[in-house]
Design a protein around this motif. Structure first.
Motif, PDB file in Angstrom:
ATOM      1  N   PHE A   1       1.200   6.100  -7.313  1.00 13.19           N
ATOM      2  CA  PHE A   1       0.014   6.702  -7.937  1.00 13.19           C
ATOM      3  C   PHE A   1       0.246   8.162  -8.352  1.00 13.19           C
ATOM      4  O   PHE A   1       0.090   8.496  -9.539  1.00 13.19           O
ATOM      5  CB  PHE A   1      -1.208   6.561  -7.018  1.00 13.19           C
ATOM      6  CG  PHE A   1      -2.348   7.465  -7.386  1.00 13.19           C
ATOM      7  CD1 PHE A   1      -2.976   7.362  -8.621  1.00 13.19           C
ATOM      8  CD2 PHE A   1      -2.781   8.461  -6.516  1.00 13.19           C
ATOM      9  CE1 PHE A   1      -4.008   8.219  -8.975  1.00 13.19           C
ATOM     10  CE2 PHE A   1      -3.805   9.320  -6.854  1.00 13.19           C
ATOM     11  CZ  PHE A   1      -4.424   9.197  -8.087  1.00 13.19           C
TER      12      PHE A   1
ATOM     13  N   ILE B   1       1.087   4.381  -2.700  1.00 10.04           N
ATOM     14  CA  ILE B   1       0.785   5.756  -2.294  1.00 10.04           C
ATOM     15  C   ILE B   1       1.755   6.735  -2.974  1.00 10.04           C
ATOM     16  O   ILE B   1       1.390   7.880  -3.282  1.00 10.04           O
ATOM     17  CB  ILE B   1       0.826   5.869  -0.750  1.00 10.04           C
ATOM     18  CG1 ILE B   1      -0.503   5.357  -0.184  1.00 10.04           C
ATOM     19  CG2 ILE B   1       1.090   7.291  -0.276  1.00 10.04           C
ATOM     20  CD1 ILE B   1      -0.544   5.259   1.318  1.00 10.04           C
ATOM     21  N   ILE B   2       2.975   6.295  -3.248  1.00 12.23           N
ATOM     22  CA  ILE B   2       3.921   7.150  -3.991  1.00 12.23           C
ATOM     23  C   ILE B   2       3.777   6.920  -5.496  1.00 12.23           C
ATOM     24  O   ILE B   2       3.823   7.851  -6.296  1.00 12.23           O
ATOM     25  CB  ILE B   2       5.368   6.881  -3.538  1.00 12.23           C
ATOM     26  CG1 ILE B   2       5.524   7.226  -2.058  1.00 12.23           C
ATOM     27  CG2 ILE B   2       6.364   7.697  -4.371  1.00 12.23           C
ATOM     28  CD1 ILE B   2       6.891   6.967  -1.503  1.00 12.23           C
TER      29      ILE B   2
ATOM     30  N   ASP C   1       0.830  -1.206   0.000  1.00 13.66           N
ATOM     31  CA  ASP C   1       0.000   0.000   0.000  1.00 13.66           C
ATOM     32  C   ASP C   1       0.871   1.265   0.000  1.00 13.66           C
ATOM     33  O   ASP C   1       0.644   2.204  -0.773  1.00 13.66           O
ATOM     34  CB  ASP C   1      -0.897  -0.044   1.249  1.00 13.66           C
ATOM     35  CG  ASP C   1      -1.861   1.118   1.335  1.00 13.66           C
ATOM     36  OD1 ASP C   1      -2.204   1.679   0.281  1.00 13.66           O
ATOM     37  OD2 ASP C   1      -2.278   1.459   2.446  1.00 13.66           O
ATOM     38  N   LEU C   2       1.892   1.270   0.853  1.00 19.04           N
ATOM     39  CA  LEU C   2       2.801   2.421   0.968  1.00 19.04           C
ATOM     40  C   LEU C   2       3.477   2.728  -0.370  1.00 19.04           C
ATOM     41  O   LEU C   2       3.573   3.894  -0.779  1.00 19.04           O
ATOM     42  CB  LEU C   2       3.853   2.121   2.044  1.00 19.04           C
ATOM     43  CG  LEU C   2       4.937   3.172   2.285  1.00 19.04           C
ATOM     44  CD1 LEU C   2       4.318   4.472   2.787  1.00 19.04           C
ATOM     45  CD2 LEU C   2       5.963   2.658   3.290  1.00 19.04           C
ATOM     46  N   VAL C   3       3.915   1.693  -1.060  1.00 19.84           N
ATOM     47  CA  VAL C   3       4.576   1.884  -2.357  1.00 19.84           C
ATOM     48  C   VAL C   3       3.597   2.499  -3.365  1.00 19.84           C
ATOM     49  O   VAL C   3       3.935   3.429  -4.092  1.00 19.84           O
ATOM     50  CB  VAL C   3       5.131   0.532  -2.868  1.00 19.84           C
ATOM     51  CG1 VAL C   3       5.503   0.621  -4.337  1.00 19.84           C
ATOM     52  CG2 VAL C   3       6.340   0.112  -2.042  1.00 19.84           C
TER      53      VAL C   3
END
Lengths: 92, 175
Positions: free
Chosen positions: B168, B165-166, B161-163
């Motif tokens: 996108f 978030i960048i 998810d964190l990856v």
């Protein structure tokens, strides 16, 4: 406990920040400030995920604190360097 | 698991910076190519992945409270969100391929296809991990006292998810 201090509150905040990213990119005419804003929002979202979804906020043992710092440093470093690259692209 | 997650973050970080600095060499090409992507599809997938992460948080909280049935349900919901992401991304890939977009089309599309497909594979791996955790949880393998496996699987899913978030804003929004 207020809503914003719960997992549900943070989930709603993440959804709203995602919608704000899209909205700013559509409404702001100058692409460079819009891009910097989108990066700032990505940092806030990433920090929310690291600190609250990954439960890194307030960790006390040494290993967890190191992992917390590395994760936050990765987030700040990557977003900071992306901002530098976009600044270079906007000021050739 | 954390060593593995950190290694993954490092690889994705290098990918992101390669994209950003390559773009600074040819801004017009990247902006023109990016205009053909569906920003709404990317935003929808962001909402889906964030929601999946929320479900995983709930699964961890449930097992910490000793509620195994609830933990299994939340993990199943997270798997469902992962499946929705995969379907939507597959449709996006199909549209791109039908429009004649390939790795060799230009530098932007090389990054777009390789970065998003690399992340796609990580979503699949995350779902495999969550499915393994779900099966063990359903068999009563976790408890209030012993829930390390659930927390570890959750951490991997949050990394995916964190990856994104960048990824996108980088691929779909910044111009």
């Amino acid at each position: 406990m207020s809503l914003m201090n719960t997992a549900t509150g943070r989930w709603i905040a993440l959804l709203l920040l995602t919608l704000a990213t899209v909205m700013f990119s559509v409404t702001l005419r100058n692409p460079y400030p819009a891009s910097m804003l989108a990066l700032a929002i990505a940092f806030i979202k990433g920090r929310l995920v690291i600190e609250h979804f990954m439960e890194m906020a307030g960790v006390t043992d040494r290993i967890s604190r190191i992992i917390h710092r590395i994760a936050l440093s990765w987030l700040a470093g990557v977003i900071g360097l992306i901002a530098v690259a976009y600044w270079i692209g906007a000021h050739p | 698991m954390w060593v593995f997650i950190m290694a993954e973050l490092l690889v994705f970080g290098i990918f992101f910076l390669s994209y950003a600095f390559s773009r600074s060499q040819d801004v017009a090409l990247f902006n023109a190519s990016q205009a053909h992507l569906s920003r709404m599809s990317g935003a929808f997938n962001t909402l889906v992945l964030i929601t999946g992460s929320y479900f995983v948080v709930q699964a961890v909280q449930a097992i910490k409270a000793g509620r195994q049935d609830a933990c299994v349900r939340w993990l199943a919901a997270a798997l469902g969100s992962g499946a929705v992401f995969l379907v939507n991304k597959s449709v996006e890939f199909a549209h791109a391929f039908s429009a004649g977009i390939r790795l060799s089309t230009n530098t932007f599309y090389m990054f777009y296809l390789s970065l998003t497909f690399f992340h796609f594979l990580h979503v699949i791996l995350g779902m495999v991990i969550l499915a393994a955790v779900l099966l063990k949880a359903r068999a009563g393998g976790y408890s209030r006292q012993d829930h390390t496996g659930v927390a570890t699987g959750a951490s991997y899913w949050h990394m995916v998810d964190l990856v994104w978030i960048i990824l996108f804003p980088l691929i779909y929004v910044l111009h």
